[in-house]
Motif scaffolding. Structure first.
Motif, PDB file in Angstrom:
ATOM      1  N   MET A   1      -0.878  22.121  74.792  1.00 41.77           N
ATOM      2  CA  MET A   1       0.215  21.902  75.166  1.00 41.77           C
ATOM      3  C   MET A   1       0.658  20.425  75.820  1.00 41.77           C
ATOM      4  O   MET A   1       1.841  20.082  75.685  1.00 41.77           O
ATOM      5  N   GLU A   2      -0.338  20.175  76.453  1.00 37.91           N
ATOM      6  CA  GLU A   2      -0.408  18.649  76.946  1.00 37.91           C
ATOM      7  C   GLU A   2      -0.068  17.679  75.754  1.00 37.91           C
ATOM      8  O   GLU A   2       0.623  16.687  75.914  1.00 37.91           O
ATOM      9  N   LYS A   3      -0.669  17.857  74.598  1.00 38.21           N
ATOM     10  CA  LYS A   3      -0.257  16.970  73.482  1.00 38.21           C
ATOM     11  C   LYS A   3       0.987  16.856  73.018  1.00 38.21           C
ATOM     12  O   LYS A   3       1.728  16.095  72.884  1.00 38.21           O
ATOM     13  N   LEU A   4       1.730  18.292  73.009  1.00 36.52           N
ATOM     14  CA  LEU A   4       2.921  18.452  72.732  1.00 36.52           C
ATOM     15  C   LEU A   4       3.985  17.789  73.724  1.00 36.52           C
ATOM     16  O   LEU A   4       4.964  17.143  73.341  1.00 36.52           O
ATOM     17  N   ASP A   5       3.638  17.886  75.052  1.00 37.95           N
ATOM     18  CA  ASP A   5       4.328  16.996  76.060  1.00 37.95           C
ATOM     19  C   ASP A   5       4.393  15.674  75.766  1.00 37.95           C
ATOM     20  O   ASP A   5       5.395  14.905  75.983  1.00 37.95           O
ATOM     21  N   LYS A   6       3.301  15.109  75.567  1.00 36.88           N
ATOM     22  CA  LYS A   6       3.204  13.744  75.072  1.00 36.88           C
ATOM     23  C   LYS A   6       3.864  13.245  74.003  1.00 36.88           C
ATOM     24  O   LYS A   6       4.487  12.148  74.229  1.00 36.88           O
ATOM     25  N   VAL A   7       3.989  14.036  72.955  1.00 38.87           N
ATOM     26  CA  VAL A   7       4.667  13.563  71.929  1.00 38.87           C
ATOM     27  C   VAL A   7       5.996  13.586  72.316  1.00 38.87           C
ATOM     28  O   VAL A   7       6.882  12.908  71.809  1.00 38.87           O
ATOM     29  N   LYS A   8       6.457  14.645  73.016  1.00 42.00           N
ATOM     30  CA  LYS A   8       7.987  14.828  73.279  1.00 42.00           C
ATOM     31  C   LYS A   8       8.197  13.608  74.403  1.00 42.00           C
ATOM     32  O   LYS A   8       9.328  12.814  74.080  1.00 42.00           O
ATOM     33  N   THR A 171      10.200  13.801  63.747  1.00 47.41           N
ATOM     34  CA  THR A 171       9.763  14.463  64.953  1.00 47.41           C
ATOM     35  C   THR A 171       9.755  15.647  64.935  1.00 47.41           C
ATOM     36  O   THR A 171       8.667  16.301  65.436  1.00 47.41           O
ATOM     37  N   HIS A 172      10.733  16.164  64.918  1.00 39.43           N
ATOM     38  CA  HIS A 172      11.086  17.790  64.913  1.00 39.43           C
ATOM     39  C   HIS A 172      10.086  18.461  63.879  1.00 39.43           C
ATOM     40  O   HIS A 172       9.345  19.442  64.351  1.00 39.43           O
ATOM     41  N   LEU A 173       9.969  17.852  62.787  1.00 33.96           N
ATOM     42  CA  LEU A 173       9.062  18.419  61.801  1.00 33.96           C
ATOM     43  C   LEU A 173       7.769  18.578  62.290  1.00 33.96           C
ATOM     44  O   LEU A 173       7.020  19.273  62.269  1.00 33.96           O
ATOM     45  N   LYS A 174       7.365  17.083  62.766  1.00 29.09           N
ATOM     46  CA  LYS A 174       5.888  17.090  63.374  1.00 29.09           C
ATOM     47  C   LYS A 174       5.769  18.370  64.647  1.00 29.09           C
ATOM     48  O   LYS A 174       4.584  18.951  64.562  1.00 29.09           O
ATOM     49  N   LEU A 175       6.776  18.423  65.289  1.00 26.81           N
ATOM     50  CA  LEU A 175       6.494  19.240  66.290  1.00 26.81           C
ATOM     51  C   LEU A 175       6.513  20.562  65.933  1.00 26.81           C
ATOM     52  O   LEU A 175       5.705  21.356  66.286  1.00 26.81           O
ATOM     53  N   LEU A 176       7.209  21.124  64.910  1.00 29.78           N
ATOM     54  CA  LEU A 176       7.160  22.201  64.289  1.00 29.78           C
ATOM     55  C   LEU A 176       5.990  22.504  63.891  1.00 29.78           C
ATOM     56  O   LEU A 176       5.362  23.511  63.646  1.00 29.78           O
ATOM     57  N   LYS A 177       5.296  21.440  63.124  1.00 27.17           N
ATOM     58  CA  LYS A 177       4.183  21.394  62.437  1.00 27.17           C
ATOM     59  C   LYS A 177       2.916  21.879  63.385  1.00 27.17           C
ATOM     60  O   LYS A 177       1.960  22.682  63.419  1.00 27.17           O
ATOM     61  N   MET A 179       3.252  23.082  66.486  1.00 34.98           N
ATOM     62  CA  MET A 179       3.701  24.181  67.390  1.00 34.98           C
ATOM     63  C   MET A 179       2.958  25.463  66.329  1.00 34.98           C
ATOM     64  O   MET A 179       2.395  26.350  66.618  1.00 34.98           O
ATOM     65  N   SER A 180       3.612  25.263  64.795  1.00 36.59           N
ATOM     66  CA  SER A 180       2.888  26.102  63.938  1.00 36.59           C
ATOM     67  C   SER A 180       1.241  26.259  64.085  1.00 36.59           C
ATOM     68  O   SER A 180       0.655  27.337  63.945  1.00 36.59           O
ATOM     69  N   ASP A 181       0.744  25.107  63.839  1.00 36.99           N
ATOM     70  CA  ASP A 181      -0.709  25.017  63.985  1.00 36.99           C
ATOM     71  C   ASP A 181      -1.179  25.669  65.355  1.00 36.99           C
ATOM     72  O   ASP A 181      -1.990  26.373  65.289  1.00 36.99           O
ATOM     73  N   HIS A 182      -0.601  25.429  66.534  1.00 40.51           N
ATOM     74  CA  HIS A 182      -1.042  25.675  67.736  1.00 40.51           C
ATOM     75  C   HIS A 182      -0.995  27.432  67.715  1.00 40.51           C
ATOM     76  O   HIS A 182      -1.668  28.142  68.017  1.00 40.51           O
ATOM     77  N   ILE A 183       0.293  27.947  66.933  1.00 36.88           N
ATOM     78  CA  ILE A 183       0.526  29.361  67.009  1.00 36.88           C
ATOM     79  C   ILE A 183      -0.690  29.904  66.264  1.00 36.88           C
ATOM     80  O   ILE A 183      -1.310  31.417  66.316  1.00 36.88           O
ATOM     81  N   ASP A 184      -1.034  29.306  65.025  1.00 31.47           N
ATOM     82  CA  ASP A 184      -2.217  29.799  64.010  1.00 31.47           C
ATOM     83  C   ASP A 184      -3.353  29.915  64.763  1.00 31.47           C
ATOM     84  O   ASP A 184      -4.317  30.756  64.732  1.00 31.47           O
ATOM     85  N   LYS A 185      -3.831  28.772  65.308  1.00 29.05           N
ATOM     86  CA  LYS A 185      -4.965  28.883  66.071  1.00 29.05           C
ATOM     87  C   LYS A 185      -4.934  29.832  67.353  1.00 29.05           C
ATOM     88  O   LYS A 185      -6.054  30.487  67.348  1.00 29.05           O
TER      89      LYS A 185
END
Length: 196
Positions: A1-8, A171-177, A179-185
């Motif tokens: 999640m921190e990684k996601l916030d940094k990217v945002k 950027t949104h595609l990367k975030l979705l990817k 998030m998708s990877d995170h959900i899969d994990k």
């Protein structure tokens, strides 16, 4: 999640930087257009002073007077007095008896002198008209430069907008990817927990 916030946060900063760059480019275009127009504005505000010779001043005054009602009335009055005097006084007192040869000579001389003087004045008026047309051309050129400048600004804004939209989509595609990877994990972790 921190990684996601940094990217945002990084994306938000990148967008702000791009907006700053766009504003700087717009300022440069405006500055450049002002510099290009300065010469035109100087020529329109401070036209070169016209220096007239004594002959040009005289020709203007003669042409102005020769083309006025004052001249027509005065000259008609002189001719009528000339005709009446030379018709009604005694033959020995007439200085120009009928057929008024002296009057014809005077009229011919006046016409011969007045014509080139009026032509000189008209030539100067043509020069003034040419200068006026040149000023109109400068105004039109200034307007054209303004329109070109506006086109540049709009084109640049559109290019920057398209670029930002494209980068935002990436950027949104990367975030979705992510998030998708995170959900899969997370799903895998949940499955692993239930399987154990």
């Amino acid at each position: 999640m921190e990684k996601l916030d940094k990217v945002k946060n990084k994306d938000i900063l990148d967008m702000e930087n791009q907006n700053d760059e766009t504003l700087n480019k717009l300022h440069e275009i405006v500055k450049k257009s002002f510099e290009e127009e300065q010469l035109i504005v100087d020529n329109l505000l401070h036209p070169p002073k016209e220096t007239l010779s004594q002959g040009q001043l005289i020709s203007d005054k003669v042409a102005r007077f020769g083309g006025s009602w004052s001249f027509i009335i005065l000259f008609s009055g002189i001719l009528i007095i000339w005709l009446i005097y030379n018709s009604l006084v005694a033959k020995q007192d007439q200085f120009d008896p009928y057929p008024f040869i002296l009057m014809n000579l005077v009229l011919s001389c006046i016409a011969a002198l007045q014509a080139p003087i009026i032509m000189m004045s008209q030539n100067r008026q043509e020069e003034k008209d040419r200068q006026r047309a040149e000023n109109d051309y400068m105004v039109n050129l200034k307007a054209e430069l303004e329109i070109r400048s506006l086109h540049k600004k709009i084109d640049m804004l559109l290019q920057e907008e398209i670029k930002q939209l494209f980068e935002s989509q990436v950027t949104h595609l990367k975030l979705l990817k992510q998030m998708s990877d995170h959900i899969d994990k997370l799903e895998k972790e949940i499955k692993n927990r239930y399987q154990q």
